[in-house]
Design a protein around this motif. Sequence first.
Motif, short mmCIF file in Angstrom:
data_model
loop_
_atom_site.label_atom_id
_atom_site.label_comp_id
_atom_site.label_asym_id
_atom_site.label_seq_id
_atom_site.Cartn_x
_atom_site.Cartn_y
_atom_site.Cartn_z
N ASP A 1 0.79 -1.13 -0.08
CA ASP A 1 0.20 -0.11 -0.07
C ASP A 1 0.75 1.23 -0.06
N ARG A 2 1.13 1.97 -1.17
CA ARG A 2 1.90 2.86 -1.41
C ARG A 2 1.66 4.14 -0.34
N ASP A 3 0.41 4.19 0.34
CA ASP A 3 0.12 5.47 1.08
C ASP A 3 0.39 5.01 2.46
N ALA A 4 0.39 3.78 2.81
CA ALA A 4 0.29 3.26 4.21
C ALA A 4 1.65 2.53 4.69
N GLU A 5 2.03 2.08 3.81
CA GLU A 5 3.33 0.99 4.39
C GLU A 5 4.64 1.95 4.14
N ASN A 6 5.70 1.21 4.79
CA ASN A 6 6.90 1.69 4.60
C ASN A 6 7.49 1.00 3.60
N LEU A 7 7.93 1.80 2.36
CA LEU A 7 8.47 1.65 1.24
C LEU A 7 10.00 1.56 1.11
N SER A 8 10.52 1.61 2.37
CA SER A 8 12.00 1.70 2.11
C SER A 8 12.79 0.49 1.36
N ALA A 9 13.91 0.52 0.98
CA ALA A 9 14.47 -0.77 0.20
C ALA A 9 14.61 -1.97 1.15
N ASP A 10 14.89 -1.49 2.49
CA ASP A 10 14.96 -2.70 3.44
C ASP A 10 13.72 -3.31 3.77
N ALA A 11 12.47 -2.55 3.82
CA ALA A 11 11.11 -3.31 3.89
C ALA A 11 10.77 -3.94 2.79
N VAL A 12 11.14 -3.38 1.65
CA VAL A 12 10.91 -3.99 0.26
C VAL A 12 11.52 -5.39 0.18
N ALA A 13 12.90 -5.60 0.79
CA ALA A 13 13.68 -6.47 0.54
C ALA A 13 13.23 -7.53 1.46
N ALA A 14 12.91 -7.07 2.70
CA ALA A 14 12.45 -8.19 3.76
C ALA A 14 11.09 -9.13 3.38
N ARG A 15 10.25 -8.34 2.24
CA ARG A 15 8.93 -9.04 2.03
C ARG A 15 9.32 -9.90 0.80
N HIS A 16 10.43 -9.80 0.13
CA HIS A 16 10.69 -10.65 -1.05
C HIS A 16 10.99 -12.17 -0.92
N ALA A 17 10.34 -12.88 -1.55
CA ALA A 17 10.26 -14.21 -1.44
C ALA A 17 11.44 -15.01 -1.27
N THR A 18 12.58 -14.33 -2.10
CA THR A 18 13.91 -15.24 -2.02
C THR A 18 14.56 -14.88 -0.67
N ILE A 19 14.32 -13.62 -0.32
CA ILE A 19 14.86 -13.42 1.09
C ILE A 19 14.20 -14.19 2.33
N ARG A 20 13.05 -14.12 2.10
CA ARG A 20 12.20 -14.92 3.08
C ARG A 20 12.74 -16.56 3.09
N GLU A 21 12.95 -17.03 1.99
CA GLU A 21 13.49 -18.43 1.83
C GLU A 21 14.82 -18.44 2.59
N LEU A 22 16.00 -17.43 2.23
CA LEU A 22 17.02 -17.22 2.91
C LEU A 22 17.10 -17.16 4.55
N GLN A 23 16.17 -16.46 4.95
CA GLN A 23 16.08 -16.12 6.50
C GLN A 23 15.42 -17.53 6.97
N LYS A 24 14.51 -18.33 6.44
CA LYS A 24 14.38 -19.81 6.94
C LYS A 24 15.55 -20.54 7.14
N HIS A 25 16.52 -20.51 6.10
CA HIS A 25 17.61 -21.26 6.15
C HIS A 25 18.58 -20.94 7.31
N PHE A 26 18.76 -19.43 7.49
CA PHE A 26 19.49 -19.05 8.77
C PHE A 26 18.92 -19.16 9.97
N GLU A 27 17.51 -19.23 9.99
CA GLU A 27 16.98 -19.61 11.33
C GLU A 27 17.09 -20.91 11.87
N ASP A 28 17.06 -22.06 10.63
CA ASP A 28 17.32 -23.50 10.97
C ASP A 28 18.76 -23.61 11.35
N ALA A 29 19.37 -22.87 10.82
CA ALA A 29 20.92 -23.12 11.12
C ALA A 29 21.46 -22.28 12.28
N GLY A 30 20.59 -21.72 13.05
CA GLY A 30 20.72 -20.72 14.27
C GLY A 30 21.95 -19.66 14.05
#
Length: 152
Positions: A57-86
Amino acid sequence: MALETILLAVGHGDRDRIDRLAEETIDVAGPAGARVVIGHVFTEAEYEDTIDNLEFDRDAENLSADAVAARHATIRELQKHFEDAGVGYDVRGAVGEHGKSIVELAKDVKADRVVVGGRRRSPAGKAVFGSVAQEVMLSSPCPVTFVRADTN
């Protein structure tokens, strides 16, 4: 020199090598107790397309590059790998030229190592199309680990 921060640079072409990038990064970060910064660099067009594709939502959400990257599917997959590995991680995004922005991000996070993926290219292909990985390897403020795409 202690290995405290590893920048894992991920781009739109890395979807097929996510598992390999995660594995190689975890193999280094885990034993060293290093924190991983998952960095995703968007060109202006990629950034705008991603905002639209993720239905921000361009009017209501944080559109910083960090926020957009964090919601990207590729990044979410990587987060799961790192969480699983501690392995601890942060997510950073940037908008700009891929190679130059990765180098700047490495400087900003004070990376001790950069991990970047790529595929094999002929010298002519590099000359014509350029190589993000090559630019990062030549300009990075720290050592770079290149993770080549599987060739099978």
